[in-house]
Design a protein around this motif. Structure first.
Motif: not given
Length: 290
Positions: A30-38
């Motif tokens: 979830p953290v990786i996905y959040l950073v990638a989306q940002s």
């Protein structure tokens, strides 16, 4: 001499390693996905292409947030609430836990169950709201955020157990030398309690940093919002837009939400490595004696 490891032990080690990798992946994704989306562009977010890395890499969202004065105002409020709230909480918890860690205290058997009772039963949201807003008149002030939850019962029990594990001979020797109770607490006990103090600091500062429900209830002035409440409003706004339409506004809102979350969690991620050693030590030492 090399120790022989049985086949069953090696199989257990491999299975345990695989399970731990899965836990790490589930935790970090979830953290990786959040950073990638940002860091992705709006079209990639809209098409659902984001997995582990940004698509259409851009820093436009971060530039927009950093140019926006509102975000830094909320950030400053959060820092102020977290620093003052954490100092108050750690001080109050220590002042409560230290005397109750002494078995010679006559009211110990009555006060400790009374404190523990509050961990399982509370007055409820409405009585708390009435007390803070009408009796104490703290509505729309910082104190409505930092005072109601100043002492956590769990943290109190952890600190009390730590104090009980300290050598009583040191306090007795200081008492014989003429040092008073407050002197023993400030000059003997606290210097030996860096581990538990760092643990309490981490617990309280993380809780205060992420607090949004209290400000949501008690703060009327938007300029006094903490950043967690600001992010919550962004998330709520993004969910409202996405539920209503699939327009470009929902994409921008989702990217803004992700970038704001990353910036909000960054300070805690940076602070944790410096207190991790004390955190582990405080948790283990505090659990030795109940």
């Amino acid at each position: 001499m090399l120790q022989y490891k049985s086949k069953s032990y090696r199989v257990f080690t491999v299975i345990n390693f695989i399970i731990m990798l899965l836990v790490i992946f589930i935790t970090l994704y979830p953290v990786i996905y959040l950073v990638a989306q940002s860091f992705s562009n709006d079209a990639a977010v809209a098409s659902g292409q984001i997995t582990f890395y940004p698509i259409g890499f851009t820093t436009a969202t971060y530039r927009y947030i950093l140019r926006n004065g509102d975000f830094f105002r909320y950030y400053g409020n959060t820092i102020l609430y977290s620093v003052i709230g954490t100092l108050i909480s750690v001080a109050f918890t220590a002042l409560l836990a230290y005397p109750l860690s002494k078995s010679k205290l006559r009211l110990n058997k009555f006060l400790i169950p009374f404190v523990v009772f509050t961990m399982y039963f509370s007055g409820g949201m409405i009585p708390n709201y009435v007390m803070i807003t009408q009796w104490l008149h703290l509505r729309d002030t910082m104190w409505a955020i930092v005072l109601p939850g100043a002492v956590s019962t769990f943290n109190f029990l952890l600190m009390k157990s730590f104090f009980q594990g300290l050598p009583a001979e040191l306090e007795e020797a200081a008492s014989i030398d003429g040092m008073g109770t407050y002197g023993i607490f400030l000059k003997i006990v606290l210097p030996l309690s860096k581990a538990i103090m760092a643990t309490m600091f981490l617990f309280y500062v993380v809780g205060m940093w992420n607090e949004w429900f209290g400000p949501f209830m008690y703060l009327d002035t938007k300029d006094k919002w903490p950043v967690a409440l600001y992010v919550r409003q962004l998330v709520q706004g993004a969910n409202t837009v996405e539920a209503g339409s699939t327009s470009e506004a929902s994409n921008v809102q989702s990217t803004l939400k992700s970038a704001s979350m990353v910036l909000t969690t960054l300070p805690i991620v940076c602070v944790y490595p410096f207190v991790q050693k004390y955190f582990v030590q405080g948790m283990t030492m505090g659990a030795v004696k109940g």
